[in-house]
Scaffold this active site. Structure first.
Site, PDB file in Angstrom:
ATOM      1  N   THR A  75      -1.909 -17.968 -23.494  1.00  0.00           N
ATOM      2  CA  THR A  75      -1.115 -19.083 -24.038  1.00  0.00           C
ATOM      3  C   THR A  75       0.339 -18.930 -23.600  1.00  0.00           C
ATOM      4  OG1 THR A  75      -2.578 -19.281 -25.947  1.00  0.00           O
ATOM      5  CG2 THR A  75      -0.371 -20.236 -26.171  1.00  0.00           C
ATOM      6  N   ASN A 154     -13.278 -23.566 -20.238  1.00  0.00           N
ATOM      7  CA  ASN A 154     -13.748 -22.736 -21.341  1.00  0.00           C
ATOM      8  C   ASN A 154     -14.945 -23.324 -22.077  1.00  0.00           C
ATOM      9  OD1 ASN A 154     -11.202 -24.312 -21.704  1.00  0.00           O
ATOM     10  ND2 ASN A 154     -11.685 -24.074 -23.865  1.00  0.00           N
ATOM     11  N   GLN A 182     -10.644 -18.026 -17.970  1.00  0.00           N
ATOM     12  CA  GLN A 182     -12.105 -17.917 -18.110  1.00  0.00           C
ATOM     13  C   GLN A 182     -12.778 -17.392 -16.844  1.00  0.00           C
ATOM     14  OE1 GLN A 182     -13.948 -18.103 -20.732  1.00  0.00           O
ATOM     15  NE2 GLN A 182     -12.533 -19.011 -22.197  1.00  0.00           N
ATOM     16  N   SER A 202      -5.918 -13.452 -19.395  1.00  0.00           N
ATOM     17  CA  SER A 202      -5.789 -12.782 -20.681  1.00  0.00           C
ATOM     18  C   SER A 202      -6.793 -11.646 -20.814  1.00  0.00           C
ATOM     19  CB  SER A 202      -6.028 -13.814 -21.787  1.00  0.00           C
ATOM     20  OG  SER A 202      -5.767 -13.258 -23.046  1.00  0.00           O
ATOM     21  N   ALA A 203      -6.367 -10.524 -21.408  1.00  0.00           N
ATOM     22  CA  ALA A 203      -7.241  -9.348 -21.516  1.00  0.00           C
ATOM     23  C   ALA A 203      -8.454  -9.598 -22.410  1.00  0.00           C
ATOM     24  CB  ALA A 203      -6.437  -8.160 -22.050  1.00  0.00           C
ATOM     25  N   HIS A 204      -8.251 -10.349 -23.511  1.00  0.00           N
ATOM     26  CA  HIS A 204      -9.353 -10.421 -24.484  1.00  0.00           C
ATOM     27  C   HIS A 204     -10.492 -11.361 -24.071  1.00  0.00           C
ATOM     28  CE1 HIS A 204      -8.883 -14.290 -26.836  1.00  0.00           C
ATOM     29  NE2 HIS A 204      -7.667 -14.244 -26.314  1.00  0.00           N
ATOM     30  N   THR A 243       9.759  -5.729 -25.509  1.00  0.00           N
ATOM     31  CA  THR A 243       9.126  -4.423 -25.312  1.00  0.00           C
ATOM     32  C   THR A 243       7.660  -4.608 -24.930  1.00  0.00           C
ATOM     33  OG1 THR A 243      10.617  -3.438 -26.909  1.00  0.00           O
ATOM     34  CG2 THR A 243       8.572  -2.234 -26.471  1.00  0.00           C
ATOM     35  N   CYS A 330     -12.724 -28.910 -35.593  1.00  0.00           N
ATOM     36  CA  CYS A 330     -12.254 -29.195 -36.942  1.00  0.00           C
ATOM     37  C   CYS A 330     -10.778 -29.550 -36.899  1.00  0.00           C
ATOM     38  CB  CYS A 330     -12.440 -27.960 -37.807  1.00  0.00           C
ATOM     39  SG  CYS A 330     -13.395 -28.285 -39.255  1.00  0.00           S
TER      40      CYS A 330
HETATM   41  C1  PLP Z   1      -8.553 -18.324 -24.429  1.00  0.00           C
HETATM   42  C2  PLP Z   1      -7.886 -19.224 -23.468  1.00  0.00           C
HETATM   43  C3  PLP Z   1      -6.498 -19.374 -23.468  1.00  0.00           C
HETATM   44  C4  PLP Z   1      -5.616 -18.706 -24.495  1.00  0.00           C
HETATM   45  O1  PLP Z   1      -5.555 -17.340 -24.264  1.00  0.00           O
HETATM   46  P1  PLP Z   1      -4.852 -16.360 -25.310  1.00  0.00           P
HETATM   47  O2  PLP Z   1      -4.752 -15.072 -24.597  1.00  0.00           O
HETATM   48  O3  PLP Z   1      -5.809 -16.311 -26.463  1.00  0.00           O
HETATM   49  O4  PLP Z   1      -3.537 -16.928 -25.684  1.00  0.00           O
HETATM   50  C5  PLP Z   1      -5.935 -20.182 -22.517  1.00  0.00           C
HETATM   51  N1  PLP Z   1      -6.685 -20.817 -21.611  1.00  0.00           N
HETATM   52  C6  PLP Z   1      -8.019 -20.694 -21.572  1.00  0.00           C
HETATM   53  C7  PLP Z   1      -8.802 -21.420 -20.536  1.00  0.00           C
HETATM   54  C8  PLP Z   1      -8.666 -19.903 -22.503  1.00  0.00           C
HETATM   55  O5  PLP Z   1      -9.989 -19.799 -22.471  1.00  0.00           O
END
Ligand code: PLP
Length: 406
Positions: A75, A154, A182, A202-204, A243, A330
């Protein structure tokens, strides 16, 4: 509570790989230093760990380490790319082209810039979720500074024609930003090779920790600059102060290293499981529709509408034993159909009757078998109770029915 918990929502977030957590742990304890502390070994160790992670991540996307800017997630990287380019290139123009099926982190950022004078074009997609390249090219104006198109969606897993978009950007001298969240770590994503100049990830979403991400910013041909959105300290070569999240970055690096070694085998295994799931529904249930282009799609994703069955209701039939996303979002007042599926041209009914299956590295064959049976049972159960399904089976043309107003 159900005995089983099956997680098929990996596009929302992936669990951390245990090898990632193991790599992170020392950076909470013995190596807890601030990577910006230049005058003692704690700082040096932290800085070294960050440098190493930057290398691991750069390797995954075939970039230079200096092209990686760490952020708090995708994000923030989306915001930095779009707002940062908009501010930096304001003398060149104020026009941005994006697509209606982008993530909210891109769409809301573009909406915000419109309030500050940006001119934004939101392209439609074809019914299969792909953009129309001719429409994209026709939308370019002399004032266009950036095209923002995600690598993979996504909700549907649809992969856009990156190389062709890159060529159009090159031809018109426009920057190409892609939200790669993604796709990175799941399929090959080498921005330079396809002409992407900035890429968020993004790592997660790739078995790393939450709260850490990156923006790739091309440093040569062209050398791209973004205006910082966060001031103070001048970290990350002035582009993102704050940081650094050292343990998170170490985990992100480890996740990138594992992805590089294992993504091909993960993709091959998951596409077999995904196809098995999809085929089971198509063969054993009626009125099942797969949403999005099935030939240009992430290997672990299936977005499926079960006509006349409401997705949120369907999920209740399996008692929270299977974690999935539905095609309903929602909002404060109501359940809205997914804007992504609506952009593909799905009616509200088909959008509300969709489920997104996103498998992951830890999904097993047994998980998929269990999900197939539970969902088939749920769909049949809901249809048995449904007067609309009964009318459909009796051959009533539901589109001709005049529903009483309420
Ligand atoms: C999950 C996602 C984001 C947001 O990532 P965060 O690391 O949770 O802020 C942005 N773009 C796409 C396509 C995503 O799937």
């Amino acid at each position: 509570m159900g005995a089983r918990k099956i997680y098929l929502d990996n596009n929302a977030t992936t669990p951390c790989d245990p090898r990632v957590v193991e790599a992170m742990v020392p950076y909470f304890f013995e190596h807890h230093g601030n990577a910006a502390s230049r005058n003692h070994p704690f700082g040096w160790e932290a800085e070294e760990a960050v440098d190493y992670a930057r290398e691991q991540i750069a390797k995954l996307i075939n970039a230079d380490e200096k092209e990686i800017i760490f952020t708090s997630g995708a994000t923030e990287a989306d915001n930095l790319a779009i707002k940062g380019v908009y501010e930096m290139y304001s003398r060149k123009g104020n026009h941005i082209i994006t697509v209606k099926t982008e993530h909210k982190a891109v769409l809301d950022t573009c909406n915000k810039l419109e309030k500050h004078g940006a001119d934004v074009t939101y392209l439609d997609v074809k019914p299969d979720g792909m953009i129309d390249l001719a429409e994209l090219e026709a939308a370019i104006k002399p004032s266009t500074i950036m095209i923002a198109i995600m690598w993979a969606n996504n909700e549907t897993g649809v992969i856009q024609p990156m190389k062709e978009i890159g060529q159009i950007c090159e031809k018109h001298g426009v920057l190409f930003f892609s939200d790669g969240t993604q796709a990175v770590g799941k399929i090959k994503t080498h921005p330079r090779e396809v002409g992407v100049h900035l890429m968020a990830f993004s790592a997660h979403k790739m078995y790393g920790p939450k709260g850490v991400g990156a923006l790739y910013v091309s440093r040569k041909n062209p050398r791209v600059k973004v205006t910082a959105q966060m001031d103070g300290g001048g970290h990350e070569r002035g582009m993102r102060s704050g940081t650094l999240n050292v343990p998170g970055i170490v985990g992100f690096g480890k996740a990138a290293e594992i992805a590089m070694q294992e993504m091909d085998q993960d993709a091959a295994r998951l596409s077999v499981l995904r196809d098995k799931l999809e085929n089971a529904f198509k063969q054993e249930l009626e009125e099942v529709y797969v949403n999005g282009n099935v030939n240009h799609r992430m290997p672990h994703v299936a977005n499926i509408s079960f006509k006349h069955v409401e997705g949120e209701g369907l999920m209740m039939t399996f008692n929270q034993e299977i974690a999935l996303s539905s095609g309903s979002a929602c909002t404060s007042a109501s359940l809205e159909p997914s804007y992504v599926l609506v952009a593909l041209g799905l009616g509200d009914d088909l959008a509300h009757s969709s489920l997104r299956f996103s498998l992951g590295r830890f999904t097993t064959d047994e998980d998929v078998n269990y999900a197939i049976e539970a969902i088939k049972k749920g769909v049949n159960h809901m249809r048995d109770l449904s007067p609309i399904w009964e009318m459909y089976k009796e051959g009533v043309d539901l589109s001709k029915i005049e529903w009483a107003a309420h």
